[in-house]
Design a protein around this motif. Structure first.
Motif: not given
Lengths: 110, 253
Positions: A17-23
């Motif tokens: 996602g915006p800047g980081e991984w999402l579950r």
């Protein structure tokens, strides 16, 4: 038009996602005006983790042709691996392979 | 300066007492030339809608645009809030009416307000503008290419939003309808039928369909923008609002 037709489903996996991984937990699929793509209507996909707020999503806006190409690529990729590798129900995998064989012209003789 | 206005984000007590975000453009000379509630399209409370709100403010109307997606995404970017709203099932009609009612009340309470207020909506907001005008005591309504006023969406799966044919008889104010002749939702046939319905029930209205334009011809940031339709459309909107929001002589407004 703003279409109201909206497909909603649960998904499992991750996305950047915006800047980081999402579950990722939910997907929303609809055909409507895009925010960014230069087209009147696009196939829009929101892959989201609703527990982390509205911004925790991976958003796609694809032309209809691109969306179908992507669907084909996903199905081909899955059909090319053993069912146990991707932990998919064997019956579902067999159905997928049969469907994919039907979509492509035969190469060579019988 | 008669075109001076102040614009910015404000808080509005919306449907159910919820505090929601809104964007306002308020003329420096006061609200005597009338108020307009701007109803944004489904992609949300975005820059283009805020620009429309400012345009109305520059024309001397007090304009307020409630963020209909605020509850699903407080503080979120408009596109993220719109996505969350859709994932949650969309904006319920009763909530929409409550939020527009709050904006109407706010406009009528502004210093110098003459009490006259209109609604204007675009795309899904076009339908919602008609719905709000039927449900509330307002003085005029503008429907910019709102679909599904008379007919249901082509598929029944999706958001819990349907036609509002049975609400139209409650309309008590004049309606301006602006449509693209090449639009399919609403189609020219549906526009013609809505025209007939309003004529039959005696609702004053004027409809304009622009050749060479489809849906969302006002949207300057989208390929659907059609300059001739948009320029003429804005002229019609300004004239319509000017006529129907003009202060009543002796009202003090």
């Amino acid at each position: 038009m703003c279409t109201y037709t909206t497909e909603r489903l649960r998904v499992a996996g991750s996305g950047k996602g915006p800047g980081e991984w999402l579950r990722l937990r939910t997907a929303t699929v609809y055909v409507d005006h895009p925010v960014h793509a230069m087209a009147g209507h696009t196939v829009n996909v929101d892959l989201a983790d609703p527990d982390r707020g509205p911004a925790a999503r991976v958003a796609l806006e694809l032309t209809a042709g691109s969306a179908l190409d992507l669907v084909d690529a996903i199905l081909d990729a899955l059909a090319g691996v053993p069912a146990e590798v991707v932990d998919l129900d064997p019956g579902r995998m067999e159905g997928l392979r049969a469907a994919r064989r039907g979509t492509r012209p035969a190469v060579g003789g019988p | 300066m008669r075109d001076a206005f102040e614009s910015g984000t404000m808080s509005l007590t919306g449907h159910g007492g919820d505090q929601i975000e809104a964007y306002a453009a308020l003329p420096a000379e006061g609200a005597g030339r009338g108020g307009v509630v701007v109803i944004h399209h489904m992609p949300g409370f975005d820059e283009a809608t805020k620009e429309i709100t400012r345009k109305l403010g520059s024309w001397g109307f007090a304009a307020v645009c409630p963020n209909l997606h605020h509850r699903e995404g407080p503080g979120a970017a408009p596109d993220d809030a719109a996505a969350a709203s859709r994932a949650a099932g969309g904006v319920p009609d009763d909530r929409l009416v409550g939020d527009v009612a709050a904006a109407v009340e706010h406009l009528r309470g502004l210093p110098g307000a003459g009490g006259r207020v209109a609604t204007i909506g675009f795309c899904s907001g076009g339908r919602q503008s008609v719905l709000a005008a039927a449900a509330l005591d307002v003085d005029a309504a503008v429907d910019c290419y709102g679909a599904f006023v008379l007919e249901p969406p082509p598929r029944d799966r999706g958001l819990a939003v349907g036609p509002i044919r049975d609400r139209l008889r409650d309309l008590r104010c004049p309606v301006l309808g602006l449509f693209g002749a090449e639009d399919r939702y609403p189609s020219p046939e549906e526009v013609a039928e809505l025209d007939r319905v309003l004529t039959d029930q005696g609702t004053p209205h004027e409809f304009h369909s622009f050749e060479g334009a489809g849906h969302a011809f006002f949207a300057v940031d989208r390929p659907s923008y059609r300059v001739e339709a948009a320029v003429e459309g804005w002229r019609l909107v300004r004239a319509f609002l000017g006529r129907h929001l003009a202060p009543v002589p002796g009202s003090g407004g």
